[in-house]
Design a protein around this motif. Structure first.
Motif, mmCIF file in Angstrom:
data_model
loop_
_atom_site.group_PDB
_atom_site.id
_atom_site.type_symbol
_atom_site.label_atom_id
_atom_site.label_comp_id
_atom_site.label_asym_id
_atom_site.label_seq_id
_atom_site.Cartn_x
_atom_site.Cartn_y
_atom_site.Cartn_z
ATOM 1 N N TRP A 115 0.863 -1.177 0.000
ATOM 2 C CA TRP A 115 0.000 0.000 0.000
ATOM 3 C C TRP A 115 0.898 1.225 0.000
ATOM 4 O O TRP A 115 1.689 1.423 0.913
ATOM 5 N N THR A 116 0.756 2.053 -1.025
ATOM 6 C CA THR A 116 1.465 3.331 -1.067
ATOM 7 C C THR A 116 0.457 4.439 -0.812
ATOM 8 O O THR A 116 -0.504 4.607 -1.571
ATOM 9 N N PHE A 117 0.678 5.178 0.257
ATOM 10 C CA PHE A 117 -0.271 6.216 0.662
ATOM 11 C C PHE A 117 0.002 7.522 -0.063
ATOM 12 O O PHE A 117 1.125 7.813 -0.486
ATOM 13 N N ASP A 118 -1.043 8.328 -0.197
ATOM 14 C CA ASP A 118 -0.896 9.643 -0.808
ATOM 15 C C ASP A 118 -0.001 10.517 0.063
ATOM 16 O O ASP A 118 0.273 10.209 1.224
ATOM 17 N N THR A 119 0.478 11.623 -0.493
ATOM 18 C CA THR A 119 1.481 12.434 0.193
ATOM 19 C C THR A 119 0.945 13.041 1.485
ATOM 20 O O THR A 119 1.683 13.181 2.463
ATOM 21 N N ARG A 120 -0.313 13.388 1.512
ATOM 22 C CA ARG A 120 -0.882 14.002 2.723
ATOM 23 C C ARG A 120 -0.889 13.006 3.886
ATOM 24 O O ARG A 120 -0.464 13.309 4.999
ATOM 25 N N TYR A 121 -1.397 11.823 3.613
ATOM 26 C CA TYR A 121 -1.454 10.821 4.667
ATOM 27 C C TYR A 121 -0.060 10.293 4.997
ATOM 28 O O TYR A 121 0.247 10.000 6.157
ATOM 29 N N SER A 122 0.805 10.195 3.977
ATOM 30 C CA SER A 122 2.188 9.787 4.216
ATOM 31 C C SER A 122 2.867 10.761 5.174
ATOM 32 O O SER A 122 3.634 10.359 6.058
ATOM 33 N N ARG A 123 2.593 12.047 5.004
ATOM 34 C CA ARG A 123 3.180 13.045 5.897
ATOM 35 C C ARG A 123 2.768 12.791 7.344
ATOM 36 O O ARG A 123 3.583 12.913 8.272
ATOM 37 N N ALA A 124 1.504 12.414 7.546
ATOM 38 C CA ALA A 124 1.035 12.107 8.898
ATOM 39 C C ALA A 124 1.758 10.890 9.468
ATOM 40 O O ALA A 124 2.129 10.867 10.647
#
Length: 207
Positions: free
Chosen positions: A56-65
């Motif tokens: 699972w590769t998360f979007d940048t916003r959620y990855s930042r969290a």
């Protein structure tokens, strides 16, 4: 042998467990749009399914969290203890739901338990987690089939199959196995508005 499977329909929206939102500052009721790029791997021993893997590769916003929460030393990479902290949180939030997977063999649901393998990495602005499940007993596929759905009825995120190598087969020495996807309206959720895809794995009988 690892073989990519590329013939799939377009992606449909799915969800990510609401408890995962506890690691962000956003209220769960807001239903933020978390985008997840999904890859699937079916481990085979000939015509028998022995395990599944996912990334699972998360979007940048959620990855930042995720980075803010788990990259404690702020070095742009997850150390082993940071990976384990992330793993423990995901298992706590998602393990009871087999990481949002439903695996069936014939008409029977196959229990998956917690992942046997787990990794997490930061690639630029995105976080990717990979994990694997080993089956307690192989599922023979010559005269039957297995199916997999990835879904979360809390409907918090959108899953999208990766453009390259979205689904792969490993261990199919004879090239006799294939995966197809179809809509699963019988498994619809969120007031019937979200229809997940069912990935169906089968193998031709040996000649």
């Amino acid at each position: 042998m690892m073989r990519p499977v590329t013939a799939f329909r377009g992606w449909r929206r799915a969800g990510l467990a609401g408890l995962m939102l506890a690691i962000t500052a956003m209220p769960a009721a807001a239903h933020p749009d978390i985008a997840v790029t999904l890859r699937l791997l079916f481990n085979l021993n000939g015509a028998a399914l022995t395990g599944i893997g996912e990334s699972w590769t998360f979007d940048t916003r959620y990855s930042r969290a995720l980075i803010d929460r788990f990259d404690h030393d702020r070095d742009g990479a997850f150390a082993e203890d940071e990976k384990q902290a992330l793993r423990q949180r995901l298992v706590a939030d998602l393990g009871g739901g087999a990481f949002l997977n439903t695996l069936t063999a014939g008409d029977e649901t196959v229990a998956l338990g917690d992942p046997a393998g787990f990794d997490a990495a930061i690639h630029g602005p995105a976080v990717t987690v990979t994990f694997a499940f080993n089956l307690d007993a192989p599922i023979g596929l010559e005269n039957s089939q297995a199916s997999l759905m990835v879904r979360d009825e809390s409907y918090i995120a959108a899953f999208r199959l990766a453009d390259r190598y979205p689904v792969m087969l490993r261990g199919d020495q004879n090239g006799s196995c294939l995966v197809r996807s179809e809509a699963a309206p019988d498994a619809a959720y969120f007031a019937g508005l979200v229809v997940p895809d069912r990935f169906i794995l089968s193998c031709k009988p040996a000649r």
